[in-house]
Design an enzyme around this catalytic site. Structure first.
Site, PDB file in Angstrom:
ATOM      1  N   SER A  74       3.216  -6.288  -4.107  1.00 55.18           N
ATOM      2  CA  SER A  74       3.305  -6.349  -5.475  1.00 55.18           C
ATOM      3  C   SER A  74       3.851  -8.015  -5.834  1.00 55.18           C
ATOM      4  O   SER A  74       4.336  -8.750  -5.136  1.00 55.18           O
ATOM      5  CB  SER A  74       4.602  -5.757  -5.815  1.00 55.18           C
ATOM      6  OG  SER A  74       5.047  -5.880  -7.088  1.00 55.18           O
ATOM      7  N   LYS A 106       8.842  -4.897  -0.041  1.00 53.45           N
ATOM      8  CA  LYS A 106       7.300  -5.516   0.077  1.00 53.45           C
ATOM      9  C   LYS A 106       7.256  -6.879   1.030  1.00 53.45           C
ATOM     10  O   LYS A 106       6.090  -6.746   1.664  1.00 53.45           O
ATOM     11  CB  LYS A 106       6.852  -5.707  -1.283  1.00 53.45           C
ATOM     12  CG  LYS A 106       6.596  -4.176  -2.033  1.00 53.45           C
ATOM     13  CD  LYS A 106       5.629  -3.516  -1.475  1.00 53.45           C
ATOM     14  CE  LYS A 106       5.530  -2.094  -2.119  1.00 53.45           C
ATOM     15  NZ  LYS A 106       4.511  -1.269  -1.447  1.00 53.45           N
ATOM     16  N   TYR A 113      13.447  -3.056  -3.786  1.00 49.72           N
ATOM     17  CA  TYR A 113      12.036  -2.660  -3.715  1.00 49.72           C
ATOM     18  C   TYR A 113      11.183  -3.739  -3.358  1.00 49.72           C
ATOM     19  O   TYR A 113      10.210  -3.852  -2.715  1.00 49.72           O
ATOM     20  CB  TYR A 113      11.623  -2.296  -5.076  1.00 49.72           C
ATOM     21  CG  TYR A 113      10.034  -2.141  -5.413  1.00 49.72           C
ATOM     22  CD1 TYR A 113       9.326  -1.194  -4.398  1.00 49.72           C
ATOM     23  CD2 TYR A 113       9.375  -2.850  -6.066  1.00 49.72           C
ATOM     24  CE1 TYR A 113       8.072  -1.014  -4.663  1.00 49.72           C
ATOM     25  CE2 TYR A 113       8.107  -2.958  -6.189  1.00 49.72           C
ATOM     26  CZ  TYR A 113       7.314  -1.905  -5.585  1.00 49.72           C
ATOM     27  OH  TYR A 113       5.949  -1.954  -5.672  1.00 49.72           O
TER      28      TYR A 113
HETATM   29  P1  NAD Z   1       2.422   6.244  -6.734  1.00 51.67           P
HETATM   30  O1  NAD Z   1       3.726   6.859  -6.592  1.00 51.67           O
HETATM   31  O2  NAD Z   1       1.473   7.028  -7.650  1.00 51.67           O
HETATM   32  O3  NAD Z   1       1.577   6.560  -5.286  1.00 51.67           O
HETATM   33  C1  NAD Z   1       2.176   6.480  -4.018  1.00 51.67           C
HETATM   34  C2  NAD Z   1       1.676   7.570  -3.073  1.00 51.67           C
HETATM   35  O4  NAD Z   1       2.174   7.618  -1.890  1.00 51.67           O
HETATM   36  C3  NAD Z   1       2.011   9.032  -3.945  1.00 51.67           C
HETATM   37  O5  NAD Z   1       0.770   9.687  -3.802  1.00 51.67           O
HETATM   38  C4  NAD Z   1       2.997   9.659  -3.035  1.00 51.67           C
HETATM   39  O6  NAD Z   1       3.059  11.091  -2.828  1.00 51.67           O
HETATM   40  C5  NAD Z   1       2.805   9.043  -1.632  1.00 51.67           C
HETATM   41  N1  NAD Z   1       4.017   8.984  -0.795  1.00 51.67           N
HETATM   42  C6  NAD Z   1       5.281   8.403  -1.071  1.00 51.67           C
HETATM   43  N2  NAD Z   1       5.940   8.293  -0.083  1.00 51.67           N
HETATM   44  C7  NAD Z   1       5.116   8.756   0.943  1.00 51.67           C
HETATM   45  C8  NAD Z   1       5.371   9.219   2.441  1.00 51.67           C
HETATM   46  N3  NAD Z   1       6.531   8.810   2.902  1.00 51.67           N
HETATM   47  N4  NAD Z   1       4.280   9.653   3.212  1.00 51.67           N
HETATM   48  C9  NAD Z   1       3.029   9.736   2.623  1.00 51.67           C
HETATM   49  N5  NAD Z   1       2.936   9.750   1.359  1.00 51.67           N
HETATM   50  C10 NAD Z   1       3.860   9.072   0.533  1.00 51.67           C
HETATM   51  O7  NAD Z   1       2.374   4.757  -7.034  1.00 51.67           O
HETATM   52  P2  NAD Z   1       1.232   3.928  -7.311  1.00 51.67           P
HETATM   53  O8  NAD Z   1       1.629   3.152  -8.355  1.00 51.67           O
HETATM   54  O9  NAD Z   1      -0.175   4.442  -7.013  1.00 51.67           O
HETATM   55  O10 NAD Z   1       1.236   2.710  -6.274  1.00 51.67           O
HETATM   56  C11 NAD Z   1       0.791   2.554  -4.823  1.00 51.67           C
HETATM   57  C12 NAD Z   1       1.301   1.267  -4.302  1.00 51.67           C
HETATM   58  O11 NAD Z   1       1.205   0.149  -4.838  1.00 51.67           O
HETATM   59  C13 NAD Z   1       2.808   1.670  -3.803  1.00 51.67           C
HETATM   60  O12 NAD Z   1       3.084   0.858  -2.477  1.00 51.67           O
HETATM   61  C14 NAD Z   1       3.529   0.599  -4.749  1.00 51.67           C
HETATM   62  O13 NAD Z   1       4.488  -0.004  -4.447  1.00 51.67           O
HETATM   63  C15 NAD Z   1       2.205  -0.452  -4.858  1.00 51.67           C
HETATM   64  N6  NAD Z   1       2.470  -1.178  -6.143  1.00 51.67           N
HETATM   65  C16 NAD Z   1       2.550  -0.355  -7.182  1.00 51.67           C
HETATM   66  C17 NAD Z   1       2.470  -0.969  -8.782  1.00 51.67           C
HETATM   67  C18 NAD Z   1       2.344  -0.298  -9.849  1.00 51.67           C
HETATM   68  O14 NAD Z   1       2.709  -1.019 -10.932  1.00 51.67           O
HETATM   69  N7  NAD Z   1       1.946   0.876  -9.945  1.00 51.67           N
HETATM   70  C19 NAD Z   1       2.512  -2.338  -8.608  1.00 51.67           C
HETATM   71  C20 NAD Z   1       2.728  -3.164  -7.474  1.00 51.67           C
HETATM   72  C21 NAD Z   1       2.558  -2.558  -6.219  1.00 51.67           C
HETATM   73  C1  UD1 Z   2       8.077  -3.684 -13.304  1.00 50.35           C
HETATM   74  C2  UD1 Z   2       9.181  -3.774 -12.065  1.00 50.35           C
HETATM   75  C3  UD1 Z   2       8.292  -4.669 -11.238  1.00 50.35           C
HETATM   76  C4  UD1 Z   2       7.262  -3.803 -10.609  1.00 50.35           C
HETATM   77  C5  UD1 Z   2       6.344  -3.480 -11.899  1.00 50.35           C
HETATM   78  C6  UD1 Z   2       5.161  -2.657 -11.480  1.00 50.35           C
HETATM   79  C7  UD1 Z   2      11.468  -4.019 -12.944  1.00 50.35           C
HETATM   80  C8  UD1 Z   2      12.494  -5.038 -13.164  1.00 50.35           C
HETATM   81  N1  UD1 Z   2      10.365  -4.664 -12.423  1.00 50.35           N
HETATM   82  O1  UD1 Z   2       7.755  -4.719 -13.818  1.00 50.35           O
HETATM   83  O2  UD1 Z   2       9.149  -5.005  -9.931  1.00 50.35           O
HETATM   84  O3  UD1 Z   2       6.317  -4.382  -9.671  1.00 50.35           O
HETATM   85  O4  UD1 Z   2       7.058  -2.909 -12.813  1.00 50.35           O
HETATM   86  O5  UD1 Z   2       4.462  -2.292 -12.596  1.00 50.35           O
HETATM   87  O6  UD1 Z   2      11.613  -2.970 -13.296  1.00 50.35           O
HETATM   88  N2  UD1 Z   2       9.076  -3.047 -21.565  1.00 50.35           N
HETATM   89  C9  UD1 Z   2       9.661  -2.798 -22.804  1.00 50.35           C
HETATM   90  N3  UD1 Z   2      10.095  -1.505 -22.936  1.00 50.35           N
HETATM   91  C10 UD1 Z   2       9.741  -0.624 -22.196  1.00 50.35           C
HETATM   92  C11 UD1 Z   2       9.263  -0.836 -20.727  1.00 50.35           C
HETATM   93  C12 UD1 Z   2       8.926  -2.093 -20.684  1.00 50.35           C
HETATM   94  O7  UD1 Z   2       9.778  -3.563 -23.424  1.00 50.35           O
HETATM   95  O8  UD1 Z   2      10.047   0.906 -22.299  1.00 50.35           O
HETATM   96  C13 UD1 Z   2       8.580  -4.276 -21.461  1.00 50.35           C
HETATM   97  C14 UD1 Z   2       9.360  -5.041 -20.361  1.00 50.35           C
HETATM   98  O9  UD1 Z   2      10.506  -5.658 -20.728  1.00 50.35           O
HETATM   99  C15 UD1 Z   2       8.445  -6.248 -19.817  1.00 50.35           C
HETATM  100  C16 UD1 Z   2       7.095  -5.473 -19.857  1.00 50.35           C
HETATM  101  O10 UD1 Z   2       7.493  -4.557 -20.897  1.00 50.35           O
HETATM  102  O11 UD1 Z   2       8.402  -7.317 -20.513  1.00 50.35           O
HETATM  103  C17 UD1 Z   2       6.526  -4.760 -18.927  1.00 50.35           C
HETATM  104  O12 UD1 Z   2       7.513  -4.025 -18.224  1.00 50.35           O
HETATM  105  P1  UD1 Z   2       7.153  -3.036 -17.058  1.00 50.35           P
HETATM  106  O13 UD1 Z   2       5.955  -2.272 -17.342  1.00 50.35           O
HETATM  107  O14 UD1 Z   2       8.388  -2.106 -16.780  1.00 50.35           O
HETATM  108  O15 UD1 Z   2       6.593  -4.031 -15.999  1.00 50.35           O
HETATM  109  P2  UD1 Z   2       7.392  -5.087 -15.260  1.00 50.35           P
HETATM  110  O16 UD1 Z   2       8.724  -5.602 -15.879  1.00 50.35           O
HETATM  111  O17 UD1 Z   2       6.376  -6.469 -15.339  1.00 50.35           O
END
Ligand code: NAD
Ligand code: UD1
Length: 337
Positions: free
Chosen positions: A124, A152, A148
């Site tokens: 991330s 990572k 978190y």
């Molecule tokens: P998500 O929660 O939708 O997907 C995670 C998946 O992993 C789910 O299907 C869950 O059931 C499975 N899982 C969780 N713990 C497990 C375990 N112990 N064993 C087996 N399966 C398990 O999340 P996502 O948004 O698809 O994110 C996927 C990856 O990307 C994560 O590692 C997350 O940290 C990373 N990531 C996500 C974002 C975001 O904004 N969505 C941003 C940066 C990084």
């Molecule tokens: C958040 C996480 C970040 C993670 C990312 C994944 C925090 C502090 N950071 O980031 O670690 O990797 O999600 O997608 O939680 N906002 C509003 N109202 C809301 C929700 C969000 O104004 O109800 C604003 C936030 O202040 C920010 C922007 O929208 O400026 C995006 O927020 P969000 O979607 O939560 O993502 P990140 O803050 O970038």
């Protein structure tokens, strides 16, 4: 290639499984469904006429990992499985270290047992912490501000050490910026349980009438309009970046890190306006205090992704907003309908 996808039923995982099948890869998913529905994979299977192998189990468990790898014989792994809520990581840090870091260690050990030397890891942009400069390139210092983010960064380091110590190993950590949107089919999408932490699913739930209004966290940031700026990337572009990363991993040895974003920032108010323009639905909002831990702006430098992976984002804000709305309308209660 034969690709094991941990967490493949989740939001990014399901879109990536779809992209992998469309690119001709064979896929086996390991997921414990702790934050996903089997319905997501059923729909991906139906959309592709593809066969998706499945092991229901925990990525920390050797028995589950062995069951997923025996017989299938993965040539590479994409590792999504883990937990991702910043607030929860602060109240339950050990759970996060156990699942995110422990899961990565168990997975790499299983790859060693089964002779698999390639991995693409879900990292991330949060590993950078508060930016010294923008756009954020991969050389920017890393100092994550919460457990978190530290899970990572630790996982990245463990994977780098493993790649350095393992003959023929090849690994890449992808640092995602803000994934949003849904597949154009509206059959799969983000399905958060409870109150969404993130902006886009919150806006979508206001639009569908599940929530009254959006609270905008801070209108006094030093940005164009006072609201926070992020680099939102369409989840289907992100999925395709994994297909490109897999090709990269297959063609070399060693370890690398790479941002995955668009290189363009949008503020919260710009996102609200883009959503309203794409959908014709008004989003009532209220300006509130800043959210603790937030930063002003987060925007990716995308040069390395282009040079290393030959990948660039293709979809724009109207695609991100329109596909989110199509998914939300077709599935007002997500996969629970
Ligand atoms: P998500 O929660 O939708 O997907 C995670 C998946 O992993 C789910 O299907 C869950 O059931 C499975 N899982 C969780 N713990 C497990 C375990 N112990 N064993 C087996 N399966 C398990 O999340 P996502 O948004 O698809 O994110 C996927 C990856 O990307 C994560 O590692 C997350 O940290 C990373 N990531 C996500 C974002 C975001 O904004 N969505 C941003 C940066 C990084
Ligand atoms: C958040 C996480 C970040 C993670 C990312 C994944 C925090 C502090 N950071 O980031 O670690 O990797 O999600 O997608 O939680 N906002 C509003 N109202 C809301 C929700 C969000 O104004 O109800 C604003 C936030 O202040 C920010 C922007 O929208 O400026 C995006 O927020 P969000 O979607 O939560 O993502 P990140 O803050 O970038």
């Amino acid at each position: 290639m034969r690709v094991l996808v941990t967490g493949g039923a989740g939001y990014i995982g399901s879109h990536t499984v779809l992209a992998l099948l469309r690119a001709g890869h064979e896929v086996h998913v390991l997921d414990d469904f702790s934050n996903a529905s089997p319905e997501a994979l059923a729909r991906v299977g139906a959309m592709t006429n593809g066969r998706i192998g499945l092991t229901r189990g925990d990525v920390r468990k050797d028995s589950a990992l062995d069951a997923a790898m025996e017989g299938f014989g993965p040539e590479a792994v994409i590792h999504f499985a883990g937990k991702k809520a910043v607030g929860e990581s602060e109240s339950a840090p050990l759970l996060y270290y156990d699942i995110n870091v422990g899961g990565t260690v168990a997975l790499l050990a299983a790859m060693d047992r089964h002779g698999c030397g390639g991995i693409v890891f879900s990292s991330s942009a949060t590993v950078y912490g508060s930016p010294d400069y923008l756009p954020l390139d991969e050389d920017h210092p890393t100092r994550p501000a919460n457990p978190y983010g530290r899970t990572k960064l630790m996982s990245e380091g463990i994977i780098a050490d493993w790649a350095g110590a393992t003959d023929g190993a090849s690994a890449i950590s992808l640092r995602y910026f803000n994934p949003v949107g849904a597949d154009v089919s509206a059959r799969i999408g983000e399905d958060p349980i409870g109150v969404p932490d993130n902006l886009m699913p919150f806006i979508a739930q206001v639009a569908i009438g599940r929530r009254k209004e959006l609270a905008i966290f801070g209108a006094d940031w030093p940005t164009r309009d006072g609201t926070g700026e992020r680099d939102y990337i369409h989840v289907s572009d992100l999925a395709e970046a994994h297909v490109a990363a897999l090709a990269h991993v297959a063609g070399r040895t060693g370890y690398d890190v790479c941002n995955v974003g668009t290189g363009t920032g949008s503020t919260v108010l710009e996102m609200v306006a883009a959503f309203e323009a794409a959908t014709g639905v008004a989003i009532p909002y209220r300006l509130t205090d800043r959210r603790p831990g937030d930063v002003k702006s987060y925007v990716a430098s995308v040069d390395k992704a282009r040079d290393l992976l030959g990948w660039e984002s293709r979809r724009d804000l109207p695609d991100m907003c329109g596909s989110t709305w199509a998914w939300q309308q077709a599935n007002p209660n997500g996969f629970r309908d």
